[in-house]
Design a protein around this motif. Structure first.
Motif, PDB file in Angstrom:
ATOM      1  N   TRP A 194       0.830  -1.217   0.000  1.00  0.00           N
ATOM      2  CA  TRP A 194       0.000   0.000   0.000  1.00  0.00           C
ATOM      3  C   TRP A 194       0.859   1.260   0.000  1.00  0.00           C
ATOM      4  CZ3 TRP A 194      -3.143  -1.900   4.855  1.00  0.00           C
ATOM      5  CH2 TRP A 194      -3.841  -3.082   4.526  1.00  0.00           C
ATOM      6  N   PHE A 195       2.090   1.142   0.488  1.00  0.00           N
ATOM      7  CA  PHE A 195       2.947   2.316   0.640  1.00  0.00           C
ATOM      8  C   PHE A 195       4.165   2.303  -0.280  1.00  0.00           C
ATOM      9  CE2 PHE A 195       1.168   0.915   4.728  1.00  0.00           C
ATOM     10  CZ  PHE A 195       0.312   1.975   5.000  1.00  0.00           C
ATOM     11  N   MET A 196       4.345   1.216  -1.040  1.00  0.00           N
ATOM     12  CA  MET A 196       5.548   1.082  -1.866  1.00  0.00           C
ATOM     13  C   MET A 196       5.166   0.938  -3.339  1.00  0.00           C
ATOM     14  SD  MET A 196       7.512  -1.686   0.599  1.00  0.00           S
ATOM     15  CE  MET A 196       9.057  -1.720  -0.290  1.00  0.00           C
ATOM     16  N   LYS A 197       6.088   1.325  -4.198  1.00  0.00           N
ATOM     17  CA  LYS A 197       5.892   1.112  -5.627  1.00  0.00           C
ATOM     18  C   LYS A 197       5.885  -0.385  -5.900  1.00  0.00           C
ATOM     19  CE  LYS A 197       8.017   5.454  -7.098  1.00  0.00           C
ATOM     20  NZ  LYS A 197       9.120   6.081  -7.878  1.00  0.00           N
ATOM     21  N   PRO A 198       5.106  -0.845  -6.890  1.00  0.00           N
ATOM     22  CA  PRO A 198       4.993  -2.288  -7.151  1.00  0.00           C
ATOM     23  C   PRO A 198       6.335  -2.987  -7.345  1.00  0.00           C
ATOM     24  CG  PRO A 198       3.338  -1.094  -8.400  1.00  0.00           C
ATOM     25  CD  PRO A 198       4.212  -0.057  -7.765  1.00  0.00           C
ATOM     26  N   GLU A 199       7.254  -2.358  -8.113  1.00  0.00           N
ATOM     27  CA  GLU A 199       8.543  -3.003  -8.370  1.00  0.00           C
ATOM     28  C   GLU A 199       9.393  -3.102  -7.097  1.00  0.00           C
ATOM     29  OE1 GLU A 199       8.751   1.331  -9.805  1.00  0.00           O
ATOM     30  OE2 GLU A 199       7.365  -0.368  -9.931  1.00  0.00           O
ATOM     31  N   ARG A 200       9.296  -2.084  -6.235  1.00  0.00           N
ATOM     32  CA  ARG A 200      10.053  -2.122  -4.986  1.00  0.00           C
ATOM     33  C   ARG A 200       9.476  -3.169  -4.037  1.00  0.00           C
ATOM     34  NH1 ARG A 200      10.949   2.859  -0.664  1.00  0.00           N
ATOM     35  NH2 ARG A 200      12.438   1.767   0.666  1.00  0.00           N
ATOM     36  N   TYR A 201       8.156  -3.260  -3.991  1.00  0.00           N
ATOM     37  CA  TYR A 201       7.512  -4.272  -3.148  1.00  0.00           C
ATOM     38  C   TYR A 201       7.892  -5.673  -3.620  1.00  0.00           C
ATOM     39  CZ  TYR A 201       3.908  -7.413  -1.405  1.00  0.00           C
ATOM     40  OH  TYR A 201       3.253  -8.481  -0.837  1.00  0.00           O
ATOM     41  N   GLU A 202       7.935  -5.869  -4.924  1.00  0.00           N
ATOM     42  CA  GLU A 202       8.277  -7.176  -5.467  1.00  0.00           C
ATOM     43  C   GLU A 202       9.713  -7.552  -5.118  1.00  0.00           C
ATOM     44  OE1 GLU A 202       7.472 -10.758  -7.332  1.00  0.00           O
ATOM     45  OE2 GLU A 202       6.187  -9.173  -6.578  1.00  0.00           O
ATOM     46  N   ARG A 203      10.619  -6.563  -5.182  1.00  0.00           N
ATOM     47  CA  ARG A 203      12.013  -6.819  -4.796  1.00  0.00           C
ATOM     48  C   ARG A 203      12.103  -7.212  -3.325  1.00  0.00           C
ATOM     49  NH1 ARG A 203      13.265  -2.130  -7.825  1.00  0.00           N
ATOM     50  NH2 ARG A 203      13.553  -0.929  -5.896  1.00  0.00           N
ATOM     51  N   LEU A 204      11.320  -6.525  -2.474  1.00  0.00           N
ATOM     52  CA  LEU A 204      11.298  -6.846  -1.047  1.00  0.00           C
ATOM     53  C   LEU A 204      10.779  -8.257  -0.830  1.00  0.00           C
ATOM     54  CD1 LEU A 204      11.399  -6.011   1.998  1.00  0.00           C
ATOM     55  CD2 LEU A 204       9.039  -5.216   1.724  1.00  0.00           C
ATOM     56  N   ARG A 205       9.684  -8.596  -1.515  1.00  0.00           N
ATOM     57  CA  ARG A 205       9.082  -9.919  -1.355  1.00  0.00           C
ATOM     58  C   ARG A 205      10.055 -11.015  -1.770  1.00  0.00           C
ATOM     59  NH1 ARG A 205       6.728 -13.851  -3.977  1.00  0.00           N
ATOM     60  NH2 ARG A 205       7.190 -12.869  -5.987  1.00  0.00           N
ATOM     61  N   ILE A 206      10.691 -10.836  -2.914  1.00  0.00           N
ATOM     62  CA  ILE A 206      11.639 -11.835  -3.414  1.00  0.00           C
ATOM     63  C   ILE A 206      12.831 -11.968  -2.472  1.00  0.00           C
ATOM     64  CG2 ILE A 206      13.286 -12.344  -5.261  1.00  0.00           C
ATOM     65  CD1 ILE A 206      11.240 -11.064  -7.210  1.00  0.00           C
ATOM     66  N   SER A 207      13.340 -10.828  -1.999  1.00  0.00           N
ATOM     67  CA  SER A 207      14.504 -10.839  -1.100  1.00  0.00           C
ATOM     68  C   SER A 207      14.192 -11.571   0.203  1.00  0.00           C
ATOM     69  CB  SER A 207      14.943  -9.400  -0.799  1.00  0.00           C
ATOM     70  OG  SER A 207      15.969  -9.375   0.164  1.00  0.00           O
ATOM     71  N   LEU A 208      13.032 -11.278   0.804  1.00  0.00           N
ATOM     72  CA  LEU A 208      12.663 -11.929   2.061  1.00  0.00           C
ATOM     73  C   LEU A 208      12.447 -13.427   1.873  1.00  0.00           C
ATOM     74  CD1 LEU A 208      10.206  -9.315   3.639  1.00  0.00           C
ATOM     75  CD2 LEU A 208      12.520  -9.880   4.395  1.00  0.00           C
ATOM     76  N   ASN A 209      11.817 -13.801   0.762  1.00  0.00           N
ATOM     77  CA  ASN A 209      11.592 -15.223   0.493  1.00  0.00           C
ATOM     78  C   ASN A 209      12.903 -15.963   0.262  1.00  0.00           C
ATOM     79  OD1 ASN A 209       8.563 -16.241   0.089  1.00  0.00           O
ATOM     80  ND2 ASN A 209       8.645 -14.075  -0.439  1.00  0.00           N
TER      81      ASN A 209
END
Length: 339
Positions: A194-209
């Motif tokens: 909700w607070f991040m750009k889609p590409e940045r959120y996706e990078r965060l999701r991939i990194s955490l996983n």
């Protein structure tokens, strides 16, 4: 070090200098100088040896983890990592810079990124677990004392413990309930979108996983190496013991006697927990205040108390950063990869 890191280091030195000057405002400088020159330097050498052993034993932990991965990972490279960690922990909020800096240092040695991440993650897990164990023991011994002296800050001690415990519980969930934890993690980070750009959120999701996957794979290996894990836990407990004992030897150097060794160590454990919650790098301000309030009961002289606080900060904070700056200039060895 980048320009940003140099600026952070200079800022922390200035903040530290400002705190010292503020602490000296009500102190007789002549008495302070006199107390300094009448220190028992043998006890100060013991305190210095404690912080050196703290750093060396962390290097031993790295070497133990690396032995069956890369036998040619040298002692020089293992001992180079802890000071670098101390330096970057010391200039970043909540000590967040130490892990990435160690990863870079291991990559410089030729260690594969995935392997380096796994080793550092397992080292972090063991360290956190031993902190929690030490804290539980110290809580039983010294919490009544800290509650009387620090009042509201005693709540910070408990909050710090809850955070450290939550980290351990989360990592144990990854080890034993991998699929559930991974689904829960992806669910928990969804509000970030909700607070991040889609590409940045996706990078965060991939990194955490990827981090969860890496830790799970390493945990499977560690479950089969109980002997190594027990050895690492023992070394880490010894490492923390030497760190926690530093104030005791500083006070002996100042001529303070009749202290309860266990109580001093327990109070230092609790101070360590308070420091971890302050967003300012190194817990600046909170560390000095906590030390001064808790150890005032042991040190009757206000001048000696300020001197003890300064010596303690020099050893437990600035010494590690200085050692880290030296370590950065040491050329790493390169491991040999089989063709």
């Amino acid at each position: 070090m980048s320009r940003k890191n140099w600026l952070a280091l200079i800022a922390m030195l200035l903040i530290g200098g400002g705190i010292v000057i503020y602490s000296l405002r009500t102190v007789n400088l002549r008495l302070l100088v006199q107390d300094f020159f009448t220190l028992n330097w043998w006890w100060m050498l013991v305190a210095l040896a404690c912080i050196c052993l703290y750093l060396i034993l962390e290097g031993v932990v790295v070497k133990i983890f690396m032995n069956n991965r890369h036998a040619d990972f040298t002692w020089k490279d293992a001992l180079r990592l802890p000071p670098i960690e101390q330096l970057f922990n010391g200039i970043t909020p909540f000590s967040t810079g130490g892990q990435p800096a160690q990863l870079v240092a291991m990559l410089q040695c030729g260690v594969d990124g995935g392997l380096a991440s796994s080793v550092l993650l397992m080292k972090f897990v063991v360290f956190q677990a031993m902190i929690v164990i030490n804290f539980l023991i110290s809580l039983l011994i010294g919490f009544h004392f800290i509650a009387e002296k620090l009042h509201a800050l005693s709540l910070l001690v408990l909050l710090g413990f809850i955070i450290h415990l939550a980290v351990i519980v989360g990592l144990l969930l990854v080890m034993y309930w991998y699929n559930f934890t991974k689904r829960a993690l992806n669910l928990l980070i969804k509000p970030c979108a909700w607070f991040m750009k889609p590409e940045r959120y996706e990078r965060l999701r991939i990194s955490l996983n990827e981090k969860v996957d890496t830790f799970y794979e390493e945990s499977l290996r560690m479950k089969e190496e109980y002997g190594k894990l027990a050895k690492v836990c023992l070394v880490t407990l010894c490492q923390l013991f030497f760190y926690y004992a530093i104030p005791y030897f500083i006070m002996l150097a100042l001529g303070v006697h009749g202290m309860n060794f266990i109580m001093v160590i327990s109070l230092h454990v609790l101070i360590f927990m308070i420091i971890s919650l302050f967003p300012i790098p190194g817990g600046a301000g909170g560390a000095e205040y906590s030390f001064s309030v808790l150890f005032a009961s042991f040190i009757g002289s206000g001048t000696k108390l300020v001197l003890a606080m300064i010596l303690w900060r020099l050893l437990t904070y600035y010494f590690g950063m200085l050692a880290g700056m030296v370590a950065l200039f040491i050329k790493p060895d390169k491991i040999k990869h089989e063709n």
